[in-house]
Design an enzyme around this catalytic site. Structure first.
Site, PDB file in Angstrom:
ATOM      1  N   ASP A  13       0.856  -1.181   0.000  1.00  0.00           N
ATOM      2  CA  ASP A  13       0.000   0.000   0.000  1.00  0.00           C
ATOM      3  C   ASP A  13       0.896   1.237   0.000  1.00  0.00           C
ATOM      4  O   ASP A  13       2.091   1.150   0.329  1.00  0.00           O
ATOM      5  CB  ASP A  13      -0.899  -0.033   1.244  1.00  0.00           C
ATOM      6  CG  ASP A  13      -1.954   1.060   1.227  1.00  0.00           C
ATOM      7  OD1 ASP A  13      -2.475   1.350   0.136  1.00  0.00           O
ATOM      8  OD2 ASP A  13      -2.254   1.617   2.292  1.00  0.00           O
ATOM      9  N   ASP A  15      -0.213   4.989   1.028  1.00  0.00           N
ATOM     10  CA  ASP A  15      -0.425   5.870   2.179  1.00  0.00           C
ATOM     11  C   ASP A  15      -0.370   5.069   3.474  1.00  0.00           C
ATOM     12  O   ASP A  15      -1.067   4.067   3.624  1.00  0.00           O
ATOM     13  CB  ASP A  15      -1.775   6.583   2.059  1.00  0.00           C
ATOM     14  CG  ASP A  15      -1.783   7.573   0.910  1.00  0.00           C
ATOM     15  OD1 ASP A  15      -0.949   8.492   0.915  1.00  0.00           O
ATOM     16  OD2 ASP A  15      -2.609   7.422  -0.008  1.00  0.00           O
TER      17      ASP A  15
END
Length: 259
Positions: A13, A15
């Protein structure tokens, strides 16, 4: 317990794992460099459908994280891949930004508000009542309801913002129709991403900062999962879920040596 196969490809991922509020997380640059030097297939994922991969590449590059465009996978791309498989050359009424509209244009979709096959809801900073009203009427008239991701809130420097999942709930309440979510935690996003880089789930790992999206999606896609504590989840939070990551680490810096 069966012995796990070596990790040959990585999904991470963005963020909360690589960056936080516009700043790279310590160790992110070393992790990306190690991935690129290793030659192993990898993807940087985001449920945010606002930006195109080129936009995200430029944004990451300004922070010193050099990720090729082809190694960025968004919920908008996963949505487009899904629609292209379901109904090639279809039509859609879209609420969203360039990340989503570009992905749909690239698969040959026509964007229209005249009897579209789908209403596709993505992330935008300017949700309009007029657009939502049109979406409700088109869904009531027979258009199928698709959403890029179920996230109910998104981050901003001023605090949380209503996101796609919250707006989807409003449209569902007005139509009685629930959307199909293409992004995390739907393992579809992981499987289409793995296919894009020619990787296999049994030799892949997912790194994330959220139990309810990243870890769940990785788990359901059959991958090893790594939870980092630099985002939204604490160690105490993990005890609230009926499933666990393969391993919990403080940050992405702890995973550099595993590549």
């Amino acid at each position: 317990m069966a012995e796990r196969k070596p990790i040959e490809s990585w999904l991470t991922d963005m963020d909360g794992v690589l960056i936080h509020e516009g700043t790279p997380i310590p160790g992110a640059d070393a992790f990306i460099k190690r991935l690129r030097d290793s030659g192993k297939p990898f993807l940087v994922l985001t449920n945010n459908s606002i930006y195109t991969p080129r936009d995200l590449q430029a944004r990451l590059s300004r922070m010193g994280l050099h990720v090729p465009v082809e190694n960025i996978w968004t919920s908008a791309l996963a949505t487009a891949k899904f629609l292209d498989a379901q109904r090639p050359g279809g039509t859609a009424y879209v609420i969203g930004e360039a990340g989503l509209t570009t992905a749909l244009h690239d698969i040959g979709y026509i964007l229209t508000d005249h009897e579209p096959d789908y209403v596709v809801l993505g992330e935008t900073r300017t949700y309009s009542f007029e657009a939502m009203t049109k979406a409700v009427r088109l869904i009531n008239a027979g258009a199928r309801f698709i959403c890029t991701n179920p996230d109910e809130t998104g981050p901003s420097t001023e605090g949380p913002l209503p996101a796609t999942g919250a707006v989807a709930a409003l449209i569902t309440k007005a139509t009685g129709k629930k959307p199909y979510f293409a992004g995390k935690p739907n393992p579809l996003m992981m499987r289409t991403g793995l296919n894009a880089i020619g990787a296999h789930s049994e030799t892949s790992a997912m790194i994330g900062d959220r139990m309810d999206t990243d870890v769940l999606a990785g788990l359901e896609a059959g991958m090893q999962t790594f939870l980092v504590l630099t985002g939204l989840t604490s160690v105490a939070d993990t005890e609230k879920f009926p499933y666990r990551p393969t391993r919990t680490v403080d940050s992405i810096a702890d995973l550099v040596d595993l590549v």
